[in-house]
Scaffold this active site. Structure first.
Site, short mmCIF file in Angstrom:
data_model
loop_
_atom_site.label_atom_id
_atom_site.label_comp_id
_atom_site.label_asym_id
_atom_site.label_seq_id
_atom_site.Cartn_x
_atom_site.Cartn_y
_atom_site.Cartn_z
N LYS A 112 7.77 4.35 -17.10
CA LYS A 112 8.77 5.12 -17.84
C LYS A 112 9.31 4.35 -19.05
O LYS A 112 9.07 3.14 -19.18
CB LYS A 112 9.90 5.50 -16.86
CG LYS A 112 9.43 6.39 -15.70
CD LYS A 112 10.59 6.83 -14.80
CE LYS A 112 10.11 7.72 -13.67
NZ LYS A 112 11.23 8.24 -12.83
N TYR A 147 8.42 17.76 -14.93
CA TYR A 147 9.41 17.71 -13.85
C TYR A 147 9.96 19.11 -13.52
O TYR A 147 11.11 19.25 -13.11
CB TYR A 147 10.55 16.77 -14.23
CG TYR A 147 10.26 15.30 -13.96
CD1 TYR A 147 10.05 14.83 -12.65
CD2 TYR A 147 10.24 14.36 -14.99
CE1 TYR A 147 9.80 13.49 -12.40
CE2 TYR A 147 9.98 13.01 -14.73
CZ TYR A 147 9.76 12.58 -13.43
OH TYR A 147 9.52 11.25 -13.18
N ASN A 178 14.26 4.26 -13.41
CA ASN A 178 13.68 3.60 -12.24
C ASN A 178 12.21 3.21 -12.43
O ASN A 178 11.46 3.11 -11.47
CB ASN A 178 13.92 4.42 -10.96
CG ASN A 178 13.36 5.82 -11.04
OD1 ASN A 178 12.74 6.19 -12.02
ND2 ASN A 178 13.56 6.59 -9.99
N HIS A 187 6.96 6.40 -12.03
CA HIS A 187 6.77 7.66 -11.30
C HIS A 187 5.44 7.57 -10.56
O HIS A 187 4.48 7.01 -11.08
CB HIS A 187 6.69 8.85 -12.27
CG HIS A 187 6.05 10.05 -11.64
ND1 HIS A 187 6.76 10.94 -10.87
CD2 HIS A 187 4.75 10.47 -11.61
CE1 HIS A 187 5.91 11.87 -10.40
NE2 HIS A 187 4.70 11.60 -10.85
N GLU A 228 -0.72 16.70 -11.80
CA GLU A 228 -0.20 15.71 -12.75
C GLU A 228 -1.33 14.98 -13.49
O GLU A 228 -1.20 14.68 -14.67
CB GLU A 228 0.69 14.72 -11.99
CG GLU A 228 1.96 15.39 -11.48
CD GLU A 228 2.80 14.50 -10.57
OE1 GLU A 228 2.44 13.32 -10.37
OE2 GLU A 228 3.83 15.00 -10.07
#
Ligand code: ATP
Ligand code: MG
Length: 138
Positions: free
Chosen positions: A9, A49, A112, A115, A126
Site C-alpha cells: 500500500k 474494495y 496497514n 493487502h 483481484e
C-alpha cells in the site's frame, strides 16, 4: 499451486520498504510471479474494495489507497492465500502477531502496509483486476 493477489500500500511505497516487505514474502516461501508499480484512481480503489462500500471507513480506505503509488503482485505457493494472510498479520497492527508484516511495519489500521486476498474467489477476481495472463510468468 495456488495464487493470491498482494498489494504493497502507499504507506509502504512512501517509506521505501518495498524490499523489506518482499523479504518477508520470499522468506515465507511465497514466490513473486508478477509485480508492477501503479497509481490507483479513486474509481479503481472504490471498485477494488467494493465489498466495503457503505461502511463508515470506506471513503478513508479510498483516500489512503490513492495517497501514492502501490505495488501489485501475484504470489504463488501451495497454500498461497492462507500463507500470505498468516504472515500479513491481523488487519489492526496493534493486535497483529509478533514477526508479521503488519506488526513489523504498519502504522495504523488504515495504513496497514499490505493487502492479501481472503478467498480463492477474491484472489481470482483481484488478480484479473490488475493483471493480464502475459504479465504473469508462473
Ligand atoms: P485487506 O483487504 O486490505 O487485505 P483485511 O482483509 O485484513 O485487509 P478488510 O476487512 O478487508 O481487512 O478491510 C479492508 C481494509 O479496510 C483494511 O486493510 C483496513 O485498512 C481498512 N479497515 C478495515 N476495518 C477498518 C476499521 N474498522 N477502521 C478503519 N479502517 C478499516
Ligand atoms: Mg480484505
Amino acid at each position: 499451486m495456488q495464487r493470491t493477489l498482494s498489494i504493497l500500500k502507499p504507506d509502504a511505497t512512501s517509506r521505501n520498504i518495498i524490499g523489506k516487505v518482499n523479504d518477508h514474502i520470499e522468506n515465507a516461501g511465497l514466490k513473486i510471479i508478477a509485480q508492477k508499480m501503479i497509481r490507483l484512481t479513486p474509481e479503481n480503489a472504490g471498485e477494488f474494495y467494493a465489498e466495503h462500500k457503505g461502511k463508515p471507513f470506506f471513503p478513508n480506505i479510498v483516500e489512503k489507497m490513492t495517497a501514492g503509488p502501490v505495488v501489485v503482485q501475484v504470489l504463488e505457493a501451495p497454500d498461497a492465500i492462507a500463507a500470505y494472510r498468516k504472515i500479513m498479520g491481523a488487519t489492526n497492527p496493534a493486535v497483529a502477531d509478533e514477526g508479521t508484516i503488519r506488526k513489523t511495519f504498519a502504522l495504523s489500521i488504515d495504513q496497514n502496509t499490505v493487502h492479501g486476498s481472503d478467498s480463492p474467489e477474491s484472489a481470482k477476481r483481484e488478480i484479473n483486476f490488475f493483471f493480464n495472463e502475459i504479465e504473469i510468468v508462473g
